[in-house]
Write an enzyme that holds these catalytic residues in place. Structure first.
Site, PDB file in Angstrom:
ATOM      1  N   LYS A  79     -10.286  -4.894  -4.989  1.00 59.28           N
ATOM      2  CA  LYS A  79     -11.159  -3.768  -5.169  1.00 59.28           C
ATOM      3  C   LYS A  79     -10.506  -2.449  -5.889  1.00 59.28           C
ATOM      4  O   LYS A  79     -10.971  -1.714  -6.601  1.00 59.28           O
ATOM      5  CB  LYS A  79     -11.643  -3.019  -3.882  1.00 59.28           C
ATOM      6  CG  LYS A  79     -12.277  -3.886  -3.048  1.00 59.28           C
ATOM      7  CD  LYS A  79     -12.442  -3.151  -1.567  1.00 59.28           C
ATOM      8  CE  LYS A  79     -12.996  -4.219  -0.737  1.00 59.28           C
ATOM      9  NZ  LYS A  79     -12.819  -3.804   0.810  1.00 59.28           N
TER      10      LYS A  79
ATOM     11  N   LYS B 200      -3.815 -10.774  -6.876  1.00 62.85           N
ATOM     12  CA  LYS B 200      -5.184 -11.150  -6.361  1.00 62.85           C
ATOM     13  C   LYS B 200      -6.241 -10.329  -6.874  1.00 62.85           C
ATOM     14  O   LYS B 200      -5.675  -9.132  -7.069  1.00 62.85           O
ATOM     15  CB  LYS B 200      -5.206 -11.228  -4.945  1.00 62.85           C
ATOM     16  CG  LYS B 200      -5.299  -9.988  -4.156  1.00 62.85           C
ATOM     17  CD  LYS B 200      -5.902  -9.941  -2.773  1.00 62.85           C
ATOM     18  CE  LYS B 200      -5.865  -8.584  -2.369  1.00 62.85           C
ATOM     19  NZ  LYS B 200      -6.159  -8.086  -1.030  1.00 62.85           N
TER      20      LYS B 200
ATOM     21  N   LYS C  82       0.623  -1.285   0.034  1.00 68.23           N
ATOM     22  CA  LYS C  82       0.113  -0.173   0.070  1.00 68.23           C
ATOM     23  C   LYS C  82       0.876   1.194   0.088  1.00 68.23           C
ATOM     24  O   LYS C  82       0.446   2.161  -0.584  1.00 68.23           O
ATOM     25  CB  LYS C  82      -0.923  -0.212   1.138  1.00 68.23           C
ATOM     26  CG  LYS C  82      -2.166  -0.987   1.064  1.00 68.23           C
ATOM     27  CD  LYS C  82      -3.341  -0.499   1.734  1.00 68.23           C
ATOM     28  CE  LYS C  82      -4.521  -1.509   1.415  1.00 68.23           C
ATOM     29  NZ  LYS C  82      -5.613  -1.394   2.288  1.00 68.23           N
TER      30      LYS C  82
HETATM   31  P1  TYM Z   1     -10.580  -6.431   2.956  1.00 65.20           P
HETATM   32  O1  TYM Z   1     -11.476  -5.471   3.257  1.00 65.20           O
HETATM   33  O2  TYM Z   1      -9.347  -6.416   2.120  1.00 65.20           O
HETATM   34  O3  TYM Z   1     -11.122  -7.849   2.605  1.00 65.20           O
HETATM   35  C1  TYM Z   1     -12.256  -8.384   3.085  1.00 65.20           C
HETATM   36  C2  TYM Z   1     -11.941  -9.937   3.132  1.00 65.20           C
HETATM   37  O4  TYM Z   1     -12.074 -10.568   1.995  1.00 65.20           O
HETATM   38  C3  TYM Z   1     -10.831 -11.160   1.597  1.00 65.20           C
HETATM   39  N1  TYM Z   1     -10.423 -11.013   0.322  1.00 65.20           N
HETATM   40  C4  TYM Z   1     -10.237 -12.139  -0.582  1.00 65.20           C
HETATM   41  N2  TYM Z   1     -10.462 -13.403  -0.446  1.00 65.20           N
HETATM   42  C5  TYM Z   1      -9.983 -14.190  -1.353  1.00 65.20           C
HETATM   43  N3  TYM Z   1      -9.532 -13.659  -2.711  1.00 65.20           N
HETATM   44  C6  TYM Z   1      -9.513 -12.436  -2.909  1.00 65.20           C
HETATM   45  N4  TYM Z   1      -8.905 -11.830  -3.943  1.00 65.20           N
HETATM   46  C7  TYM Z   1      -9.704 -11.402  -1.895  1.00 65.20           C
HETATM   47  N5  TYM Z   1      -9.732 -10.115  -1.544  1.00 65.20           N
HETATM   48  C8  TYM Z   1     -10.281 -10.055  -0.188  1.00 65.20           C
HETATM   49  C9  TYM Z   1     -10.035 -10.737   2.624  1.00 65.20           C
HETATM   50  O5  TYM Z   1      -8.907 -11.862   2.893  1.00 65.20           O
HETATM   51  C10 TYM Z   1     -10.773 -10.492   3.764  1.00 65.20           C
HETATM   52  O6  TYM Z   1     -11.006 -11.808   4.562  1.00 65.20           O
HETATM   53  N6  TYM Z   1      -7.928  -5.861   7.199  1.00 65.20           N
HETATM   54  C11 TYM Z   1      -9.215  -6.182   6.582  1.00 65.20           C
HETATM   55  C12 TYM Z   1     -10.482  -5.935   7.371  1.00 65.20           C
HETATM   56  C13 TYM Z   1     -10.577  -6.303   8.549  1.00 65.20           C
HETATM   57  C14 TYM Z   1     -10.576  -7.471   9.298  1.00 65.20           C
HETATM   58  C15 TYM Z   1     -10.649  -7.283  10.891  1.00 65.20           C
HETATM   59  C16 TYM Z   1     -10.572  -8.844   9.052  1.00 65.20           C
HETATM   60  C17 TYM Z   1     -10.326  -5.307   9.747  1.00 65.20           C
HETATM   61  N7  TYM Z   1     -10.426  -5.974  10.836  1.00 65.20           N
HETATM   62  C18 TYM Z   1     -10.582  -8.202  11.731  1.00 65.20           C
HETATM   63  C19 TYM Z   1     -10.599  -9.781   9.991  1.00 65.20           C
HETATM   64  C20 TYM Z   1     -10.826  -9.392  11.371  1.00 65.20           C
HETATM   65  C21 TYM Z   1      -9.220  -5.934   5.115  1.00 65.20           C
HETATM   66  O7  TYM Z   1      -8.744  -5.081   4.661  1.00 65.20           O
HETATM   67  O8  TYM Z   1      -9.975  -7.053   4.483  1.00 65.20           O
END
Ligand code: TYM
Length: 330
Positions: free
Chosen positions: A198, A195, A113
């Site tokens: 978004k 991957k 990032k």
């Molecule tokens: P975020 O918002 O980037 O993504 C949310 C969830 O989607 C999963 N994910 C994917 N899984 C498979 N293939 C992909 N291409 C893919 N893109 C995203 C991510 O692994 C995630 O599970 N930091 C976290 C949000 C968060 C969180 C937490 C998660 C904040 N506090 C506490 C768990 C526990 C995040 O940015 O996810």
């Protein structure tokens, strides 16, 4: 015996993708009976990149609508907005003081990032995993279902919890990560070596959950494959085809062997159309319900208010215990 606890969340930045759905939400839906579940919208984490305020608000509500439309029953799950449970920010600060610069600088997401947002490498981006640790530890979560890209953050949450427990005695449950078998890392359709994200600049790389069926079909038809014309699961040599197979498998519950057999005598054209069809079939009912829920702001408000109220009960208990242990007067 009381149920084990799950916590997970999604950032409120940008539109949700098929990766978010297959890697996270779809698995949560399967776990709601067995566990006591807390699912949040990580809107404080979203502040680590610049957002338009109105868009951030709308994205937050859209994710709640997606959660419910995808099958998370708001009666059984605690669906809440991170910022509405102030304990997250407070424990986040405390845990900052138990986390080392060295361990944070090893986080690959921080490196990625900060390369992408070179003009805005803020302190929040650096301490992002500490707030995530607070999210998890406040609820004494046993299990954290996430995609593979979040496992490093989960590891650091475990390290922080163990460090704290070692100094002050048993305080936090040490959380386990949970990754889905076939969908923990859905890759981009144009670049299947990274991957699906978004923030992709090439929109053909990503299926958004709000994409209309004709757009989904078009994006799959354009998906990068290889020149062999053989549907075979070989992630190293055939990343494009293997990714499509993973998507197909996640949507249909078919095994890789079954999929290889199904498309034994078929070219990529037919295969891609079938994958698109399976995704459309999976997403269409969710999209319909999603639109209905978004049109009902009172219902949405009821969900997140009740979710935050429940979440606060558990979060404040943990935070009070932490404060007592470290000498902060409550
Ligand atoms: P975020 O918002 O980037 O993504 C949310 C969830 O989607 C999963 N994910 C994917 N899984 C498979 N293939 C992909 N291409 C893919 N893109 C995203 C991510 O692994 C995630 O599970 N930091 C976290 C949000 C968060 C969180 C937490 C998660 C904040 N506090 C506490 C768990 C526990 C995040 O940015 O996810």
């Amino acid at each position: 015996m009381s149920k084990k606890i799950i916590l997970s969340g999604i950032q409120a930045t940008g539109k949700l993708t098929l990766g978010n759905y297959l890697g996270a939400i779809d698995n949560w839906v399967k776990m709601q009976e067995e566990y006591e579940c807390y699912y949040m919208i990580a809107n404080l984490h979203s502040l680590t990149v610049r957002n338009d305020p109105e868009t951030l608000k709308n994205n937050t509500l859209k994710i709640i609508a997606i959660y419910v439309a995808a099958g998370l029953d708001p009666e059984r799950n605690n669906i809440f907005i991170q910022s509405q449970v102030k304990e997250h920010a407070e424990l986040g600060w405390i845990l900052n003081c138990y986390t080392y610069m060295g361990e944070l600088s090893r986080m690959t997401q921080f490196k990625d990032k900060s390369a992408k947002h070179a003009d805005n490498i803020n302190a929040g981006l650096f301490t992002y995993p500490v707030l995530m640790a607070a999210d998890i530890l406040l609820y004494q979560a046993n299990l954290v279902p996430v995609g593979a890209d979040q496992m490093q953050h989960l590891e650091i949450a475990r390290d922080i919890a163990e460090r704290f427990n070692k100094i002050y005695g048993e305080t936090f449950v040490i959380p386990e990560g949970y990754i889905a078998k076939t969908s923990s890392r859905i890759m981009g359709l144009q670049d299947p070596t990274s991957k699906m994200s978004k923030s992709a600049t090439n929109l053909n790389d990503v299926i958004f959950l709000e994409d209309e069926p004709d757009i989904i079909l078009r994006k799959f038809k354009k998906a990068v494959t290889d020149s062999e014309n053989i549907v075979k699961f070989e992630p190293e040599n055939k990343p494009g085809v293997s990714n499509l197979m993973q998507i197909y498998s996640s949507c249909t519950s078919k095994t890789m062997e079954e999929i290889e057999k199904e498309f034994e005598n078929s070219g990529y054209g037919n295969f891609k159309a079938k994958v698109a069809e399976a995704v459309i079939e999976k997403l269409e009912p969710i999209q319909k319900k999603y639109k209905e829920i978004l049109n009902n702001p009172e219902y949405l408000e009821k969900i997140y208010k009740k979710g935050a109220e429940n979440a606060r009960k558990l979060a404040s208990k943990t935070l009070d215990t932490v404060k007592e242990k470290i000498g902060i007067i409550i």
